[in-house]
Design an enzyme around this catalytic site. Structure first.
Site: not given
Length: 334
Positions: A39, A122, A140
């Site tokens: 991520e 996020y 996102d």
DNA sequence: CAATCGTGGGG
DNA sequence: TCCCCAAGATT
């Protein structure tokens, strides 16, 4: 609408999902370390660009403890070329916090994840959902595009962001919200693309307001972007006995914390010679950097001197890797 | 809130 | 060639 959308999407995902190195197979338990690492790397970065870096990081540092024990310089060098180097600085800080204050285990909820360096709104939601099975609203750029089309949101980004979060919340299922989030991202990547969405293959097409109106191409509406200024700079290639002088850039700012060629001020008095220039485009400005080269008759013992034959291993960010290539050419020509 | 922060690929 | 864009965070 909400149930229809999540069911249609999850059915599509079960068949058409991408296989990615950080993605657990059905029945496997996701590894929070690998989810977190992926991520961070994927922030504003394409899957194709991340793949080789993810492989390199996970083979060198298979666990968060291993990463936490690494030297800053090793990690910065390994990140070189991937961009947005604050991510690498935050990566080390986060790994050390998790190893030192959390017993090597990532927090399993959004609020605690959000407190860690480099983990924002996020990323906290994504890790909570994907690694820990928590219900979280994951938004996102892909999700913004899909949802703005699904609901035909005419307000421009970034102002419309809260509205898009609220709409995404209405279609996020109570369970499997990690699969749902990844499905939305795969959909945005493969079908609901920025330019020419392939609505004929989209599982959400029957529910899509933009599709119904034939206006899918205009979403997401975005605010006009500022013009990109041009800047000029100078870098210095100073060599002595097969080594070139490098500097560690300040921890903050452009290319912060990275090894680089000296810029702005000459690292020594010498017979500097022009060796061309490199054009490089950053996010918010375009740079033309001239390269001045010289041979030094002595080696400043306080400086970093890197063997030119192994300059590829120095971990220079792309701008300076390109300048170093010019410096090597100048040297071979001399 | 608006600015800052990389890089490479695609149309 | 140029512009757009990407699994955003931080200040």
């Amino acid at each position: 609408m909400s149930v229809d959308a999540s069911i249609a999407l999850l059915s599509w995902y079960a068949v058409d999902k991408r296989q990615l190195p950080w993605r657990a197979e059905p029945g496997e338990t996701p590894d929070p370390y690998r989810i977190w690492l992926s991520e961070i790397m994927l922030q504003q970065t394409t899957v194709a660009a991340v793949r080789p870096y993810f492989d390199k990081f996970t083979s060198r540092w298979p666990s968060v403890e291993a990463l936490a024990a690494a030297e800053d310089s090793e990690i910065m060098a390994a990140w070189a070329g991937l961009g947005y180097y604050a991510r690498a600085r935050n990566l080390v800080a986060c790994a050390r916090r998790v190893a030192g204050e959390h017993g090597g285990r990532f927090p399993d909820n959004e609020a605690e994840l959000r407190k860690l360096p480099g983990i924002g709104r996020y990323t906290a939601a994504a890790i909570a959902a994907i690694a820990f099975g928590r219900r979280a609203v994951v938004v996102d750029a892909n999700v913004e595009r899909v949802v703005s089309r699904l609901f035909a949101v005419d307000a421009p980004l970034p102002g419309a962001r809260e509205r898009l979060y609220a709409l995404t919340e209405t279609i996020t299922p109570e369970t499997q919200s990690g699969d749902f989030a990844q499905a939305m991202m795969d959909l945005g990547s493969a079908i609901c693309t920025p330019r020419a969405p392939d609505c004929g293959r989209c599982p959400l097409a029957p529910l899509c307001a933009a599709r119904a109106a034939g206006t899918q191409a205009i979403y997401p509406v975005k605010a006009a972007k500022a013009p990109k200024p041009r800047r000029d700079g100078v870098a210095y290639w100073l060599e002595h006995d097969g080594h070139v002088r490098l500097v560690r850039r300040p921890a903050k700012g452009l290319l912060g914390g990275m090894l680089a060629l000296p810029t702005d001020d000459a690292p020594a008095e010498a017979a500097w010679r022009e060796a061309g220039s490199v054009d490089h485009v950053f996010t918010h400005f375009a740079l033309t950097m001239r390269l001045l080269c010289a041979e030094s008759d002595r080696r400043d013992p306080d400086g970093i001197w890197w063997p030119i034959a192994r300059i590829g291993e120095a971990g220079l960010p792309t701008l300076f890797a390109r300048l170093a290539a010019r410096g090597s050419e100048w040297r071979n020509a001399a």
